[in-house]
Design a protein around this motif. Structure first.
Motif, PDB file in Angstrom:
ATOM      1  N   ILE A 194       0.580  -0.999   0.151  1.00  0.00           N
ATOM      2  CA  ILE A 194      -0.113   0.315   0.350  1.00  0.00           C
ATOM      3  C   ILE A 194       0.939   1.435  -0.403  1.00  0.00           C
ATOM      4  CG2 ILE A 194      -1.887   1.429   1.557  1.00  0.00           C
ATOM      5  CD1 ILE A 194      -2.467  -1.425   2.196  1.00  0.00           C
ATOM      6  N   GLY A 195       0.857   2.272  -1.161  1.00  0.00           N
ATOM      7  CA  GLY A 195       1.944   3.133  -0.963  1.00  0.00           C
ATOM      8  C   GLY A 195       2.815   2.635  -1.804  1.00  0.00           C
ATOM      9  N   PRO A 196       3.752   3.591  -1.899  1.00  0.00           N
ATOM     10  CA  PRO A 196       5.431   3.860  -2.069  1.00  0.00           C
ATOM     11  C   PRO A 196       5.928   3.085  -1.320  1.00  0.00           C
ATOM     12  CG  PRO A 196       4.903   6.377  -1.818  1.00  0.00           C
ATOM     13  CD  PRO A 196       3.352   5.363  -1.364  1.00  0.00           C
ATOM     14  N   GLY A 197       6.483   2.114  -1.782  1.00  0.00           N
ATOM     15  CA  GLY A 197       7.784   1.335  -1.382  1.00  0.00           C
ATOM     16  C   GLY A 197       8.915   0.530  -1.379  1.00  0.00           C
ATOM     17  N   VAL A 209      12.054  -8.658   3.031  1.00  0.00           N
ATOM     18  CA  VAL A 209      11.264  -6.740   3.742  1.00  0.00           C
ATOM     19  C   VAL A 209      11.734  -5.482   3.289  1.00  0.00           C
ATOM     20  CG1 VAL A 209      11.981  -8.196   6.738  1.00  0.00           C
ATOM     21  CG2 VAL A 209      13.877  -7.277   5.056  1.00  0.00           C
ATOM     22  N   GLY A 210      11.727  -4.705   3.771  1.00  0.00           N
ATOM     23  CA  GLY A 210      11.942  -3.523   3.462  1.00  0.00           C
ATOM     24  C   GLY A 210      10.457  -2.365   4.677  1.00  0.00           C
ATOM     25  N   TYR A 211      10.047  -1.725   3.588  1.00  0.00           N
ATOM     26  CA  TYR A 211       9.026  -0.634   4.455  1.00  0.00           C
ATOM     27  C   TYR A 211       8.432   0.205   2.880  1.00  0.00           C
ATOM     28  CZ  TYR A 211      10.688   3.352   1.167  1.00  0.00           C
ATOM     29  OH  TYR A 211      11.593   4.018   0.066  1.00  0.00           O
ATOM     30  N   ARG A 212       7.121   0.489   3.539  1.00  0.00           N
ATOM     31  CA  ARG A 212       6.804   1.575   2.840  1.00  0.00           C
ATOM     32  C   ARG A 212       5.842   2.668   3.696  1.00  0.00           C
ATOM     33  NH1 ARG A 212       1.327   2.533   5.015  1.00  0.00           N
ATOM     34  NH2 ARG A 212       0.650   1.442   7.402  1.00  0.00           N
ATOM     35  N   ASP A 224       7.512   5.926   7.533  1.00  0.00           N
ATOM     36  CA  ASP A 224       8.280   4.965   7.163  1.00  0.00           C
ATOM     37  C   ASP A 224       7.643   3.995   7.707  1.00  0.00           C
ATOM     38  OD1 ASP A 224      10.154   5.961   4.983  1.00  0.00           O
ATOM     39  OD2 ASP A 224      11.598   6.391   6.343  1.00  0.00           O
ATOM     40  N   ARG A 225       6.830   2.622   7.602  1.00  0.00           N
ATOM     41  CA  ARG A 225       7.344   1.987   8.358  1.00  0.00           C
ATOM     42  C   ARG A 225       7.469   0.051   7.947  1.00  0.00           C
ATOM     43  NH1 ARG A 225       5.462   5.433  10.725  1.00  0.00           N
ATOM     44  NH2 ARG A 225       3.202   5.676  11.769  1.00  0.00           N
ATOM     45  N   PRO A 226       8.003  -0.408   9.082  1.00  0.00           N
ATOM     46  CA  PRO A 226       9.617  -2.059   8.870  1.00  0.00           C
ATOM     47  C   PRO A 226       7.484  -2.572   7.582  1.00  0.00           C
ATOM     48  CG  PRO A 226       8.706  -1.358  10.377  1.00  0.00           C
ATOM     49  CD  PRO A 226       8.251  -0.038  10.013  1.00  0.00           C
ATOM     50  N   VAL A 227       8.048  -3.459   6.781  1.00  0.00           N
ATOM     51  CA  VAL A 227       6.813  -4.191   6.259  1.00  0.00           C
ATOM     52  C   VAL A 227       7.586  -5.481   5.810  1.00  0.00           C
ATOM     53  CG1 VAL A 227       5.475  -2.663   5.118  1.00  0.00           C
ATOM     54  CG2 VAL A 227       7.103  -3.828   4.095  1.00  0.00           C
ATOM     55  N   VAL A 228       6.655  -6.532   5.769  1.00  0.00           N
ATOM     56  CA  VAL A 228       7.564  -8.208   5.331  1.00  0.00           C
ATOM     57  C   VAL A 228       6.231  -8.572   4.782  1.00  0.00           C
ATOM     58  CG1 VAL A 228       6.734  -8.716   7.175  1.00  0.00           C
ATOM     59  CG2 VAL A 228       8.420 -10.117   5.436  1.00  0.00           C
ATOM     60  N   TRP A 229       7.243  -9.133   3.190  1.00  0.00           N
ATOM     61  CA  TRP A 229       6.083  -9.958   2.353  1.00  0.00           C
ATOM     62  C   TRP A 229       6.900 -11.764   1.994  1.00  0.00           C
ATOM     63  CZ3 TRP A 229       8.640  -5.597   0.948  1.00  0.00           C
ATOM     64  CH2 TRP A 229       8.325  -4.683   0.546  1.00  0.00           C
ATOM     65  N   ASP A 230       6.004 -12.841   2.875  1.00  0.00           N
ATOM     66  CA  ASP A 230       5.456 -13.869   2.861  1.00  0.00           C
ATOM     67  C   ASP A 230       6.648 -14.344   1.975  1.00  0.00           C
ATOM     68  OD1 ASP A 230       5.582 -14.206   5.689  1.00  0.00           O
ATOM     69  OD2 ASP A 230       2.884 -14.663   5.182  1.00  0.00           O
ATOM     70  N   SER A 231       6.042 -14.130   0.289  1.00  0.00           N
ATOM     71  CA  SER A 231       6.851 -14.125  -0.719  1.00  0.00           C
ATOM     72  C   SER A 231       6.566 -13.457  -1.449  1.00  0.00           C
ATOM     73  CB  SER A 231       5.757 -15.635  -1.339  1.00  0.00           C
ATOM     74  OG  SER A 231       4.795 -15.024  -2.130  1.00  0.00           O
ATOM     75  N   TYR A 232       7.023 -13.725  -3.060  1.00  0.00           N
ATOM     76  CA  TYR A 232       6.697 -12.263  -3.732  1.00  0.00           C
ATOM     77  C   TYR A 232       6.072 -11.753  -4.793  1.00  0.00           C
ATOM     78  CZ  TYR A 232       7.071 -15.975  -7.421  1.00  0.00           C
ATOM     79  OH  TYR A 232       6.794 -16.847  -8.251  1.00  0.00           O
ATOM     80  N   GLU A 233       4.705 -13.305  -3.694  1.00  0.00           N
ATOM     81  CA  GLU A 233       3.378 -12.933  -4.480  1.00  0.00           C
ATOM     82  C   GLU A 233       2.381 -12.401  -3.585  1.00  0.00           C
ATOM     83  OE1 GLU A 233       3.070 -16.649  -7.542  1.00  0.00           O
ATOM     84  OE2 GLU A 233       3.424 -17.321  -5.370  1.00  0.00           O
ATOM     85  N   ALA A 234       2.813 -12.532  -2.211  1.00  0.00           N
ATOM     86  CA  ALA A 234       2.360 -12.202  -1.609  1.00  0.00           C
ATOM     87  C   ALA A 234       2.396 -10.648  -1.072  1.00  0.00           C
ATOM     88  CB  ALA A 234       3.113 -12.457   0.436  1.00  0.00           C
ATOM     89  N   PRO A 244       4.100   3.323  19.335  1.00  0.00           N
ATOM     90  CA  PRO A 244       3.858   4.369  18.466  1.00  0.00           C
ATOM     91  C   PRO A 244       4.375   5.374  17.495  1.00  0.00           C
ATOM     92  CG  PRO A 244       2.875   5.309  20.827  1.00  0.00           C
ATOM     93  CD  PRO A 244       4.005   3.847  20.929  1.00  0.00           C
ATOM     94  N   GLY A 245       5.002   6.065  17.983  1.00  0.00           N
ATOM     95  CA  GLY A 245       5.850   7.060  17.836  1.00  0.00           C
ATOM     96  C   GLY A 245       6.634   6.419  16.827  1.00  0.00           C
ATOM     97  N   TRP A 246       6.790   5.306  16.894  1.00  0.00           N
ATOM     98  CA  TRP A 246       8.625   4.791  15.943  1.00  0.00           C
ATOM     99  C   TRP A 246       8.747   4.707  14.551  1.00  0.00           C
ATOM    100  CZ3 TRP A 246      12.698   2.761  17.880  1.00  0.00           C
ATOM    101  CH2 TRP A 246      12.728   3.083  19.509  1.00  0.00           C
ATOM    102  N   ALA A 247       9.463   4.713  13.958  1.00  0.00           N
ATOM    103  CA  ALA A 247       9.394   4.650  12.714  1.00  0.00           C
ATOM    104  C   ALA A 247      10.849   4.696  12.111  1.00  0.00           C
ATOM    105  CB  ALA A 247       9.024   5.886  11.102  1.00  0.00           C
ATOM    106  N   GLY A 248      10.949   3.980  10.407  1.00  0.00           N
ATOM    107  CA  GLY A 248      11.809   3.256  10.700  1.00  0.00           C
ATOM    108  C   GLY A 248      11.721   2.268   8.996  1.00  0.00           C
ATOM    109  N   SER A 249      12.879   1.474   8.875  1.00  0.00           N
ATOM    110  CA  SER A 249      13.075   0.027   7.780  1.00  0.00           C
ATOM    111  C   SER A 249      13.648  -0.786   7.843  1.00  0.00           C
ATOM    112  CB  SER A 249      13.936   0.654   6.491  1.00  0.00           C
ATOM    113  OG  SER A 249      13.617   0.645   5.497  1.00  0.00           O
ATOM    114  N   ALA A 250      12.723  -1.681   7.609  1.00  0.00           N
ATOM    115  CA  ALA A 250      13.688  -3.069   7.731  1.00  0.00           C
ATOM    116  C   ALA A 250      14.782  -3.422   6.426  1.00  0.00           C
ATOM    117  CB  ALA A 250      12.684  -4.075   7.460  1.00  0.00           C
ATOM    118  N   ILE A 251      15.998  -3.698   7.019  1.00  0.00           N
ATOM    119  CA  ILE A 251      16.947  -3.831   6.150  1.00  0.00           C
ATOM    120  C   ILE A 251      17.759  -4.754   5.917  1.00  0.00           C
ATOM    121  CG2 ILE A 251      17.316  -1.122   6.298  1.00  0.00           C
ATOM    122  CD1 ILE A 251      19.338  -2.449   8.540  1.00  0.00           C
ATOM    123  N   GLY A 252      17.330  -5.690   6.880  1.00  0.00           N
ATOM    124  CA  GLY A 252      17.569  -7.472   6.907  1.00  0.00           C
ATOM    125  C   GLY A 252      17.193  -9.108   7.432  1.00  0.00           C
ATOM    126  N   ILE A 253      17.491  -9.270   7.104  1.00  0.00           N
ATOM    127  CA  ILE A 253      16.397 -10.694   7.425  1.00  0.00           C
ATOM    128  C   ILE A 253      17.059 -11.854   6.886  1.00  0.00           C
ATOM    129  CG2 ILE A 253      15.346 -11.584   4.603  1.00  0.00           C
ATOM    130  CD1 ILE A 253      13.504 -12.658   6.312  1.00  0.00           C
TER     131      ILE A 253
END
Length: 422
Positions: A194-197, A209-212, A224-234, A244-253
């Motif tokens: 949802i939205g840019p990411g 993993v990444g961010y939106r 910035d909200r860290p996000v995860v995709w269970d697969s490239y199709e998910a 509630p005030g935290w922001a950032g990006s997932a950078i590694g898995i």
């Protein structure tokens, strides 16, 4: 953040691993800026516009050359179809490495670079350096053989690839923000978010993993909200925040599913709040904010995580030399063992490019020389002629440290390079 915050924030996505929102200092960034200016003097063409950006990760500099084809350095050839690498030799790692320039489909391009690799060293991802164009030509090397992949958009970049060859990254939409993409079997696949990411890392299970960007949030540095995709199709799923005030990006898995993010508590609205490493461990219902490492002189003020592999987190910790004064921070390279919580300050002043499952670090010294830092020694990586001291950097290291990928600066241009070590 200054200037047009929306535009600058999106631009930073292409330049480093940090989420939007400026930290308070970046010693490695200053080193890289000095290197960029020195290279611009040597090449005498327009370089990438310099920003006062603070980041922990190495910036992939765009190296420009002449309009015509640039020959390989004397005595060095670039084979369009190099032989398949031999199996890794048995025995202990000796730190004896050789460099080979990677082939590219366009010898007239002003440069090329590696931006990521898989844990076995078979796959490397990267791109040709743009020649004043926003259209970045993405490359995937399979055992040294180059394949160009056309991904829609501009400023295309791949950041990571797993053992199956599934690569992930982002592009910029025409007239808009970033889009998250994957490449599977040579075909680009737009990731659902949802939205840019942007996608930042993928493990062998295919989790990404990444961010939106939460566009409903008014302040760009809090989007910035860290996000995860269970697969490239998910579809992308938001990871729970530390608060509630935290922001950032997932950078590694990691291979066990542990996720690493670079975040900050921006509850008070100050984008200069200290950066912290946040992890989501397998089976945990809440994220864990890692304790700040202890460095010479006391406990660090902030920590910029850069990479994760095999339970090892690497990054830069900063200590305030004059508490409360901006710009009074001293940086230390740190490696954290997630199994024990032990944080060690590295003896080598190396800006981390990548870490492998042994906890060995590939990166660049302040002198711009690429190196590998093991548990016992620092090994300088050579150029194609076997000589050391060539400017460059490393962006990937295999689990056995037999294969590394990055860039070397030779003949006034950058060359994508693959080191093989024994």
């Amino acid at each position: 953040m200054r200037m047009d915050e929306e535009r600058v924030t999106d631009l930073l996505r292409r330049l480093d691993d940090e989420p939007a929102g400026p930290p308070r200092i970046d010693v490695p960034g200053a080193i890289r800026e000095a290197r960029r200016r020195r290279r611009n003097r040597r090449v005498a063409v327009a370089g990438a516009a310099a920003f006062g950006v603070l980041a922990a990760a190495a910036l992939p500099a765009a190296l420009h050359g002449g309009d015509g084809a640039t020959p390989a350095p004397a005595g060095v050839s670039v084979s369009p179809v190099p032989p398949t690498p031999k199996p890794s030799p048995p025995g202990p790692w000796q730190g004896k490495c050789e460099a080979a320039l990677l082939p590219a489909p366009d010898s007239a391009a002003p440069g090329s670079e590696v931006t990521g690799g898989d844990p076995d060293g078979r796959w490397l991802v990267g791109h040709l350096s743009p020649n004043g164009s926003p259209d970045h030509r993405v490359l995937i090397w399979d055992a040294g053989r180059a394949r160009e992949v056309e991904i829609p958009g501009t400023y295309q970049e791949l950041r990571d690839v797993n053992r199956a060859g599934l690569a992930v990254g982002s592009t910029r939409r025409i007239g808009g923000g970033l889009e998250a993409w994957a490449v599977r079997d040579g075909q680009p696949v737009r990731l659902s978010v949802i939205g840019p990411g942007a996608a930042r890392a993928v493990n062998d299970a295919g989790r990404i993993v990444g961010y939106r960007r939460a566009e409903e949030v008014r302040e760009p540095w809090r989007q910035d909200r860290p996000v995860v995709w269970d697969s490239y199709e998910a579809k992308a799923v938001d990871l729970p925040l530390p608060g509630p005030g935290w922001a950032g990006s997932a950078i590694g898995i990691d291979e066990d599913g542990t996720v690493l993010a670079n975040m900050a508590d921006l509850t008070n609205g100050d984008p200069g709040q200290p950066r912290r490493a946040v992890v989501w461990r397998p089976g945990a219902t809440r994220p864990e904010v890692l304790p700040l490492p202890r460095v010479p002189g006391g406990v660090a003020f902030q920590f910029f995580p850069v990479s994760l592999a095999g339970g090892w987190v690497t990054g830069t910790a900063y200590r305030e030399t004059k508490p409360g004064e901006r710009g009074s921070l001293k940086g230390y390279r740190v490696r954290i063992d997630l199994r024990t919580g032990q944080a060690d300050v590295l003896s080598a002043d190396v800006t981390t490019g990548a870490v492998n499952s042994r906890g060995w670090i590939a990166g660049v010294l302040s002198s711009n020389v690429p190196v590998v830092v093991t548990d016992t020694k620092t090994v300088t990586l050579p150029g194609p002629d076997g000589k050391t001291g060539v400017d460059g950097w490393v962006r990937s290291i295999s689990d056995d440290a037999r294969v590394l990928g990055g860039q070397l600066y030779l003949n006034n241009r950058g060359w994508a390079v693959r080191w093989t070590c024994r």
